[in-house]
Design an enzyme around this catalytic site. Structure first.
Site, PDB file in Angstrom:
ATOM      1  N   GLY A 134       0.816  -1.202   0.000  1.00  9.02           N
ATOM      2  CA  GLY A 134       0.000   0.000   0.000  1.00  9.02           C
ATOM      3  C   GLY A 134       0.850   1.251   0.000  1.00  9.02           C
ATOM      4  O   GLY A 134       2.048   1.221   0.313  1.00  9.02           O
ATOM      5  N   CYS A 135       0.250   2.380  -0.352  1.00  9.85           N
ATOM      6  CA  CYS A 135       1.012   3.626  -0.476  1.00  9.85           C
ATOM      7  C   CYS A 135       1.504   4.133   0.876  1.00  9.85           C
ATOM      8  O   CYS A 135       2.694   4.422   1.050  1.00  9.85           O
ATOM      9  CB  CYS A 135       0.184   4.681  -1.196  1.00  9.85           C
ATOM     10  SG  CYS A 135      -1.468   4.953  -0.519  1.00  9.85           S
ATOM     11  N   PHE A 136       0.601   4.247   1.866  1.00 13.37           N
ATOM     12  CA  PHE A 136       1.036   4.628   3.204  1.00 13.37           C
ATOM     13  C   PHE A 136       2.037   3.613   3.745  1.00 13.37           C
ATOM     14  O   PHE A 136       3.046   3.968   4.360  1.00 13.37           O
ATOM     15  CB  PHE A 136      -0.154   4.714   4.169  1.00 13.37           C
ATOM     16  CG  PHE A 136      -0.768   6.078   4.285  1.00 13.37           C
ATOM     17  CD1 PHE A 136       0.016   7.209   4.479  1.00 13.37           C
ATOM     18  CD2 PHE A 136      -2.145   6.247   4.236  1.00 13.37           C
ATOM     19  CE1 PHE A 136      -0.560   8.471   4.604  1.00 13.37           C
ATOM     20  CE2 PHE A 136      -2.732   7.502   4.356  1.00 13.37           C
ATOM     21  CZ  PHE A 136      -1.938   8.612   4.542  1.00 13.37           C
ATOM     22  N   ALA A 137       1.759   2.324   3.516  1.00 19.31           N
ATOM     23  CA  ALA A 137       2.633   1.267   4.030  1.00 19.31           C
ATOM     24  C   ALA A 137       4.039   1.397   3.458  1.00 19.31           C
ATOM     25  O   ALA A 137       5.036   1.223   4.165  1.00 19.31           O
ATOM     26  CB  ALA A 137       2.049  -0.100   3.705  1.00 19.31           C
ATOM     27  N   CYS A 139       5.545   4.197   2.257  1.00 15.08           N
ATOM     28  CA  CYS A 139       6.174   5.404   2.789  1.00 15.08           C
ATOM     29  C   CYS A 139       6.634   5.210   4.238  1.00 15.08           C
ATOM     30  O   CYS A 139       7.765   5.548   4.595  1.00 15.08           O
ATOM     31  CB  CYS A 139       5.194   6.569   2.695  1.00 15.08           C
ATOM     32  SG  CYS A 139       5.892   8.169   3.158  1.00 15.08           S
TER      33      CYS A 139
END
Length: 325
Positions: A134-137, A139
């Site tokens: 995932g994107c947040f994951a 980052c």
């Protein structure tokens, strides 16, 4: 490096991640796009949906699947990838990269390798099936996993991260509507965002004795793309020791850069870069981590994974300049 063209198929071709994936694959020197699948857009030119690709691609969407390809990208919604997987037996000859959250967590019968190259590069090279993070994951893990790898995490992690509106997907909603999002900011899914599960899974494998809290406050920003995260935690080691750790950990990671000066989000927008900045105040370490949510946090990372799976140079097709001005 192989000179054979890689034939790629895309399922779920109408969303933001598929659009960015197409933009990358069109200009990838060793990829041929075989088809883009979309039931709702069957027969329509791809450029009617992804208007930024006008002049770049002449294909139309199809509702037919073919396995006369080398790699299949699943850009369908969360929950839909698992349904597709159950209903469509993809042959072992086709490598699969899933951009949804359906296969990211370890489970019995799940042979998808978690596709964070900075963590699992060697496993990705040998994998047939990849679960794109995932994107947040992505980052947040870039900012955290060196500490976990060294066993240096010792107290709660406090995380504040803000994301652009494209992180919510292409389908309009009340909180992605321009008149609501513009000049506005808000917190959502405080302390229980779904990406925490995959972050905890990775940290747990690196530092099994770490049992502290992840205090995560995700925020909606009034911009279209990018994630800017600030992470702080108490740590015994000096700033110089931490900087050495991060530089060593990422020395073979072509897209992660440790900045010596406080960075800004524009440095990563439209790139596959992850930029990290480290600062210490007394016994508290501040880590700033930032990525483009649609590229390093989704489609760019998927292409990076494809490059690894097919023995290509990691940065093939991904040398992008930031949209800085």
């Amino acid at each position: 490096m192989s000179t054979t063209m890689i034939k790629a198929g895309i399922v779920g071709g109408a969303g933001y991640t598929a659009g960015e994936l197409l933009r990358l694959l069109i200009h990838h020197p060793q990829v041929e796009i075989a088809y883009v699948h979309s039931k709702s857009n069957k027969g329509n030119p791809i450029t009617q949906v992804h208007t930024d690709l006008i002049g770049d691609i002449a294909l139309s969407f199809t509702d037919q699947l073919s396995y006369d390809i080398d790699v299949l990208f699943l850009c369908v919604g969360h929950g839909e990838a698992k349904v597709f997987w159950e209903e469509n037996p993809v042959p072992d000859s086709v490598k699969v990269i899933d951009l949804s959250q359906d296969f990211r967590l370890d489970a019995e019968g799940n042979d998808f390798v978690y596709g964070l190259p900075e963590l699992n590069k060697h496993k990705i090279k040998e994998a047939r099936h990849i679960a794109n993070p995932g994107c947040f994951a992505t980052c947040l893990q870039l900012g955290i996993i060196p500490l976990a790898h060294a066993g240096w995490l010792q107290s709660d992690l406090h995380i504040n991260a803000i994301t652009g509106s494209t992180g919510a997907g292409q389908k309009p909603s009340a909180t992605s509507h321009f008149s609501w999002r513009n000049n506005n900011i808000s917190v959502y899914k405080a302390f229980e965002h779904q990406h925490l599960r995959e972050i905890k899974q990775s940290v747990g494998k690196l530092q099994p004795d770490y049992q502290n809290e992840f205090m995560f406050l995700p925020m909606r920003g009034d911009f279209t793309r990018g994630i800017y995260a600030s992470i702080y935690t108490k740590i015994e080691q000096s700033l110089e020791e931490v900087q050495t750790l991060y530089n060593t950990f990422y020395e073979d990671a072509p897209f992660v850069h440790i900045s010596e000066v406080n960075p800004n989000l524009k440095q990563v927008v439209n790139t596959n870069k992850g930029i990290i900045y480290l600062q210490k105040h007394q016994d508290t370490l501040l880590t700033i981590s930032m990525i483009d949510n649609l590229l390093k946090g989704a489609s760019g990372q998927a292409v990076h994974n494809m490059n690894l799976m097919f023995g290509l140079a990691e940065n093939t097709g991904l040398n992008l300049k930031a949209s800085f001005f």
